[in-house]
Scaffold this motif. Structure first.
Motif, PDB file in Angstrom:
ATOM      1  N   ASP A   1      47.375  47.049  37.624  1.00 46.55           N
ATOM      2  CA  ASP A   1      47.571  47.222  39.058  1.00 46.55           C
ATOM      3  C   ASP A   1      48.342  48.490  39.401  1.00 46.55           C
ATOM      4  O   ASP A   1      48.565  48.781  40.581  1.00 46.55           O
ATOM      5  CB  ASP A   1      48.298  45.996  39.629  1.00 46.55           C
ATOM      6  CG  ASP A   1      47.418  44.753  39.607  1.00 46.55           C
ATOM      7  OD1 ASP A   1      46.183  44.917  39.574  1.00 46.55           O
ATOM      8  OD2 ASP A   1      47.962  43.641  39.613  1.00 46.55           O
ATOM      9  N   ILE A   2      48.747  49.230  38.386  1.00 51.73           N
ATOM     10  CA  ILE A   2      49.285  50.585  38.588  1.00 51.73           C
ATOM     11  C   ILE A   2      48.193  51.602  38.299  1.00 51.73           C
ATOM     12  O   ILE A   2      47.960  52.535  39.079  1.00 51.73           O
ATOM     13  CB  ILE A   2      50.491  50.845  37.669  1.00 51.73           C
ATOM     14  CG1 ILE A   2      51.599  49.815  37.916  1.00 51.73           C
ATOM     15  CG2 ILE A   2      51.016  52.264  37.856  1.00 51.73           C
ATOM     16  CD1 ILE A   2      52.314  49.923  39.223  1.00 51.73           C
TER      17      ILE A   2
ATOM     18  N   VAL B   1      63.385  48.072  43.175  1.00 53.13           N
ATOM     19  CA  VAL B   1      62.232  47.443  43.835  1.00 53.13           C
ATOM     20  C   VAL B   1      62.320  45.935  43.661  1.00 53.13           C
ATOM     21  O   VAL B   1      63.027  45.441  42.770  1.00 53.13           O
ATOM     22  CB  VAL B   1      60.908  47.982  43.250  1.00 53.13           C
ATOM     23  CG1 VAL B   1      60.796  49.480  43.470  1.00 53.13           C
ATOM     24  CG2 VAL B   1      60.781  47.650  41.771  1.00 53.13           C
ATOM     25  N   PRO B   2      61.613  45.174  44.482  1.00 54.76           N
ATOM     26  CA  PRO B   2      61.632  43.704  44.338  1.00 54.76           C
ATOM     27  C   PRO B   2      61.051  43.274  42.988  1.00 54.76           C
ATOM     28  O   PRO B   2      60.195  43.939  42.415  1.00 54.76           O
ATOM     29  CB  PRO B   2      60.742  43.223  45.487  1.00 54.76           C
ATOM     30  CG  PRO B   2      60.712  44.356  46.470  1.00 54.76           C
ATOM     31  CD  PRO B   2      60.811  45.609  45.640  1.00 54.76           C
TER      32      PRO B   2
ATOM     33  N   PHE C   1      53.643  44.310  37.437  1.00 54.16           N
ATOM     34  CA  PHE C   1      52.425  43.581  37.770  1.00 54.16           C
ATOM     35  C   PHE C   1      52.653  42.386  38.691  1.00 54.16           C
ATOM     36  O   PHE C   1      51.700  41.853  39.237  1.00 54.16           O
ATOM     37  CB  PHE C   1      51.629  43.164  36.522  1.00 54.16           C
ATOM     38  CG  PHE C   1      52.341  42.295  35.526  1.00 54.16           C
ATOM     39  CD1 PHE C   1      52.324  40.920  35.633  1.00 54.16           C
ATOM     40  CD2 PHE C   1      52.987  42.863  34.436  1.00 54.16           C
ATOM     41  CE1 PHE C   1      52.945  40.110  34.688  1.00 54.16           C
ATOM     42  CE2 PHE C   1      53.614  42.068  33.482  1.00 54.16           C
ATOM     43  CZ  PHE C   1      53.596  40.681  33.610  1.00 54.16           C
ATOM     44  N   THR C   2      53.902  41.980  38.922  1.00 55.49           N
ATOM     45  CA  THR C   2      54.128  40.957  39.937  1.00 55.49           C
ATOM     46  C   THR C   2      54.385  41.578  41.306  1.00 55.49           C
ATOM     47  O   THR C   2      54.139  40.949  42.337  1.00 55.49           O
ATOM     48  CB  THR C   2      55.319  40.058  39.568  1.00 55.49           C
ATOM     49  OG1 THR C   2      56.505  40.856  39.458  1.00 55.49           O
ATOM     50  CG2 THR C   2      55.054  39.335  38.254  1.00 55.49           C
ATOM     51  N   HIS C   3      54.901  42.792  41.332  1.00 59.57           N
ATOM     52  CA  HIS C   3      55.178  43.514  42.572  1.00 59.57           C
ATOM     53  C   HIS C   3      54.667  44.953  42.444  1.00 59.57           C
ATOM     54  O   HIS C   3      55.365  45.921  42.739  1.00 59.57           O
ATOM     55  CB  HIS C   3      56.674  43.510  42.876  1.00 59.57           C
ATOM     56  CG  HIS C   3      57.250  42.150  43.125  1.00 59.57           C
ATOM     57  ND1 HIS C   3      57.511  41.254  42.105  1.00 59.57           N
ATOM     58  CD2 HIS C   3      57.602  41.519  44.272  1.00 59.57           C
ATOM     59  CE1 HIS C   3      58.002  40.140  42.614  1.00 59.57           C
ATOM     60  NE2 HIS C   3      58.068  40.274  43.932  1.00 59.57           N
ATOM     61  N   ALA C   4      53.407  45.055  41.998  1.00 53.71           N
ATOM     62  CA  ALA C   4      52.827  46.374  41.750  1.00 53.71           C
ATOM     63  C   ALA C   4      52.754  47.218  43.015  1.00 53.71           C
ATOM     64  O   ALA C   4      52.948  48.452  42.962  1.00 53.71           O
ATOM     65  CB  ALA C   4      51.438  46.224  41.136  1.00 53.71           C
ATOM     66  N   ALA C   5      52.486  46.602  44.174  1.00 54.46           N
ATOM     67  CA  ALA C   5      52.377  47.363  45.415  1.00 54.46           C
ATOM     68  C   ALA C   5      53.686  48.064  45.752  1.00 54.46           C
ATOM     69  O   ALA C   5      53.689  49.229  46.196  1.00 54.46           O
ATOM     70  CB  ALA C   5      51.954  46.441  46.560  1.00 54.46           C
TER      71      ALA C   5
ATOM     72  N   GLU D   1      54.245  52.113  45.806  1.00 57.07           N
ATOM     73  CA  GLU D   1      54.793  52.788  46.988  1.00 57.07           C
ATOM     74  C   GLU D   1      55.873  53.794  46.593  1.00 57.07           C
ATOM     75  O   GLU D   1      55.939  54.903  47.125  1.00 57.07           O
ATOM     76  CB  GLU D   1      55.350  51.746  47.960  1.00 57.07           C
ATOM     77  CG  GLU D   1      55.796  52.329  49.290  1.00 57.07           C
ATOM     78  CD  GLU D   1      56.274  51.259  50.257  1.00 57.07           C
ATOM     79  OE1 GLU D   1      56.956  51.624  51.245  1.00 57.07           O
ATOM     80  OE2 GLU D   1      55.979  50.074  50.021  1.00 57.07           O
ATOM     81  N   ARG D   2      56.711  53.409  45.646  1.00 53.76           N
ATOM     82  CA  ARG D   2      57.774  54.319  45.180  1.00 53.76           C
ATOM     83  C   ARG D   2      57.176  55.482  44.376  1.00 53.76           C
ATOM     84  O   ARG D   2      57.666  56.605  44.434  1.00 53.76           O
ATOM     85  CB  ARG D   2      58.782  53.547  44.343  1.00 53.76           C
ATOM     86  CG  ARG D   2      59.497  52.419  45.076  1.00 53.76           C
ATOM     87  CD  ARG D   2      60.576  52.937  46.044  1.00 53.76           C
ATOM     88  NE  ARG D   2      60.029  53.450  47.282  1.00 53.76           N
ATOM     89  CZ  ARG D   2      59.670  52.697  48.332  1.00 53.76           C
ATOM     90  NH1 ARG D   2      59.771  51.378  48.255  1.00 53.76           N
ATOM     91  NH2 ARG D   2      59.203  53.240  49.438  1.00 53.76           N
ATOM     92  N   ILE D   3      56.139  55.191  43.582  1.00 50.83           N
ATOM     93  CA  ILE D   3      55.487  56.258  42.818  1.00 50.83           C
ATOM     94  C   ILE D   3      54.845  57.267  43.763  1.00 50.83           C
ATOM     95  O   ILE D   3      54.976  58.485  43.574  1.00 50.83           O
ATOM     96  CB  ILE D   3      54.434  55.658  41.864  1.00 50.83           C
ATOM     97  CG1 ILE D   3      55.131  54.854  40.752  1.00 50.83           C
ATOM     98  CG2 ILE D   3      53.569  56.760  41.234  1.00 50.83           C
ATOM     99  CD1 ILE D   3      54.186  54.062  39.871  1.00 50.83           C
ATOM    100  N   TYR D   4      54.170  56.775  44.800  1.00 51.01           N
ATOM    101  CA  TYR D   4      53.578  57.674  45.780  1.00 51.01           C
ATOM    102  C   TYR D   4      54.654  58.502  46.479  1.00 51.01           C
ATOM    103  O   TYR D   4      54.458  59.700  46.744  1.00 51.01           O
ATOM    104  CB  TYR D   4      52.786  56.878  46.818  1.00 51.01           C
ATOM    105  CG  TYR D   4      51.588  56.143  46.274  1.00 51.01           C
ATOM    106  CD1 TYR D   4      50.912  56.597  45.147  1.00 51.01           C
ATOM    107  CD2 TYR D   4      51.127  54.970  46.883  1.00 51.01           C
ATOM    108  CE1 TYR D   4      49.813  55.908  44.655  1.00 51.01           C
ATOM    109  CE2 TYR D   4      50.025  54.276  46.401  1.00 51.01           C
ATOM    110  CZ  TYR D   4      49.371  54.751  45.274  1.00 51.01           C
ATOM    111  OH  TYR D   4      48.292  54.075  44.783  1.00 51.01           O
TER     112      TYR D   4
END
Length: 397
Positions: free
Chosen positions: A113-114, A372-373, A380-384, A388-391
Motif C-alpha cells: 500500500d506504499i 503518524v497514527p 500497512f495499517t495506516h498506509a494513507a 501523505e507524509r511521504i508526498y
C-alpha cells in the motif's frame, strides 16, 4: 602360583582396557549425535519455496497463498552466489526510482500500500524479499549482518535493465529492519541515495528495552541451535495470542525469553510479531493484517531457510547499536532524510528516538521528522497517513 597369577591378571587388564575403549567410543558417538542433532550443519544455500514448494502445488493451491509469486508485476529471480533473490520492478521507466525494503519477519508484500500508489504517481518502484524471507533463498553459512544486506541491495539494483546506481540514482524507503538496513546503506553510499525515508526504523533500539532472558537466549549460544529454532518457530506461530499487549508472565526461563520480556520489557521476537499484528488493537485485525499473518505461517511451513535466517538476523542485523552509521546521516544534504514513527509503537519508541536518533542525524532542522497514527506496522495499517507524509516530504501533489 606366581606364574598363574600373572596369567590371570592379563584378562583383567584386557577387560579394563576394553571397558575404557567402549566408554570412549560411546562418549564420542553420543557427543557427535548430540552435535548433529542439536547443532545442525550449515548449508551454503537453503532454497526458497519457488524451487522447493511452488512447483508441487496446483494453481488452486497457489491461489490460496496470500502472497503469491505474481503478487506484484515485473517479477524476476536474480541468481547470485548467495542464492536467488525475488525482485519486483514496475512503474514508469522515467519516474523517480524508489527502492523499498521490508522488515524482519515478513516479505515485501507488507509495503504494497506504499509501493502501488507511488507507482501510480509516476515512480519507478522496486521491491525484493530479503534473504530467507518470502521467495528469496537463504544463505546458510554467513551472518545476516549489514555486510550481507548491503550486498543484497547492490545485487538487486544491478539486476535492473535501468541505471539505479549513479549519482543520486535512487530514493530508499525502509521499514523496521529495512529502515536499519536502508540507513546503513545510505551511510555507506551517500552519493547514491537522493532521499532516504525511514519508517519505524530499527538501528537504535535500546538494548535495555529487551528482557535479559531474551538477550541471553539469542546471543550466548547456551541453547542448542535446533532447540532454539524449534522454540522460535513455535513462538512465531502465535503472533496474536502472544502479542506485546497481552503480558502474562509464564514460567520457564527459555520459554519466557522467547515469549515476552521480563519486567514489562519487549523480547527480541516482538520485532517479528509487531510487524504482523498491531499489539494495541484488539482482534479482529484488519483483513490485510490477517493476510500477513497467514503468509508468516505459510513460510514457517514451506521455507526451510526462514527460521535460521530470522535467528541470524536477530543476532547480527542492524537492530541496535548502529550509532556510527547514523552519525554519517547527519552529513546528508538537509531535507533529504525523513523519519516517520507510529504514535503507539512500543518497539520503536518515539521518545527514545527523539532523544537518541534525532541529535545523531542533525536535528529537526536537518531531518523531516513526523509522527503518524498507528503502531509498529503503520505502513500497512495506516498506509494513507504514511503516504501523505511521504508526498509532503517529496513535495508531490
Amino acid at each position: 602360583m606366581e606364574a598363574i597369577s600373572k596369567c590371570l591378571a592379563v584378562p583383567k587388564e584386557s577387560g579394563s582396557t576394553a571397558l575404557i575403549a567402549t566408554t570412549v567410543v560411546t562418549t564420542i558417538s553420543l557427543v557427535s549425535l548430540a552435535r548433529y542433532t542439536l547443532w545442525p550443519k550449515k548449508h551454503p544455500i537453503i532454497p526458497g519455496p519457488l524451487t522447493t514448494t511452488i512447483p508441487k502445488l496446483s494453481e488452486a493451491e497457489i491461489a490460496q497463498i496470500t502472497y503469491r509469486p505474481d503478487y506484484f508485476p515485473g517479477a524476476r529471480d536474480v541468481v547470485t552466489p548467495y542464492g536467488n533473490i525475488r525482485v519486483y520492478e514496475f512503474g514508469p521507466e522515467d519516474g523517480r526510482k524508489v527502492l523499498l525494503i521490508h522488515g524482519i519477519s515478513t516479505s515485501c508484500m507488507t509495503l504494497k500500500d506504499i509501493a502501488e500508489p507511488l507507482a501510480k504517481k509516476g515512480c519507478r518502484v522496486m521491491l525484493f524479499d530479503l534473504f530467507g524471507r518470502g521467495y528469496s533463498d537463504a544463505p546458510g553459512d554467513v551472518p545476516y549482518d549489514t555486510r550481507l544486506f548491503v550486498t543484497q541491495i547492490l545485487l538487486v539494483l544491478a539486476s535492473s535493465p535501468l541505471s539505479w546506481t549513479g549519482e543520486n540514482g535512487l530514493s530508499i524507503i525502509g521499514y523496521s529492519l529495512g529502515g536499519g538496513i536502508a540507513a546503513n546503506f545510505a551511510a555507506t553510499f551517500p552519493h547514491m541515495v537522493e532521499s532516504l525515508i525511514l519508517l519505524a526504523p530499527a538501528g537504535l533500539i535500546r538494548p535495555e528495552n529487551f528482557g535479559r532472558a531474551s538477550r541471553l537466549v539469542f546471543t550466548t549460544g547456551i541453547i542448542p541451535e535446533r532447540l532454539l529454532a524449534w522454540l522460535t518457530k513455535l513462538r512465531l506461530r502465535q503472533p496474536i495470542a502472544s502479542s506485546v499487549a497481552k503480558r502474562v508472565k509464564k514460567a520457564g526461563a527459555a520459554a519466557n525469553g522467547l515469549r515476552q520480556g521480563e519486567d514489562g520489557k519487549e523480547n527480541l521476537l516482538d520485532v517479528a510479531t509487531q510487524e504482523a499484528v498491531d499489539p494495541v488493537d484488539e482482534p479482529p485485525q484488519t483483513a490485510f493484517e490477517l493476510e500477513v499473518i497467514s503468509f508468516v505461517h505459510w513460510v514457517l511451513d514451506f521455507h526451510h531457510g526462514f527460521v535460521p535466517a530470522f535467528m541470524s538476523t536477530v543476532r547480527h542485523a542492524p537492530l541496535m547499536d548502529q550509532q556510527g552509521y547514523w552519525r554519517q546521516l547527519a552529513k546528508r544534504k538537509p531535507g533529504t532524510t525523513a523519519v516517520l514513527l507510529g504514535t503507539d509503537d512500543t518497539l520503536i519508541q518515539r521518545d527514545d528516538y527523539v532523544e537518541d536518533a534525532l541529535p545523531l542525524i542533525g536535528g529537526e532542522e536537518n531531518v523531516f521528522w513526523r509522527v503518524v497514527p498507528g503502531s509498529h506496522n503503520f505502513p500497512f495499517t495506516h498506509a494513507a497517513d504514511a503516504l501523505e507524509r511521504i508526498y509532503e516530504f517529496w513535495a508531490m501533489e
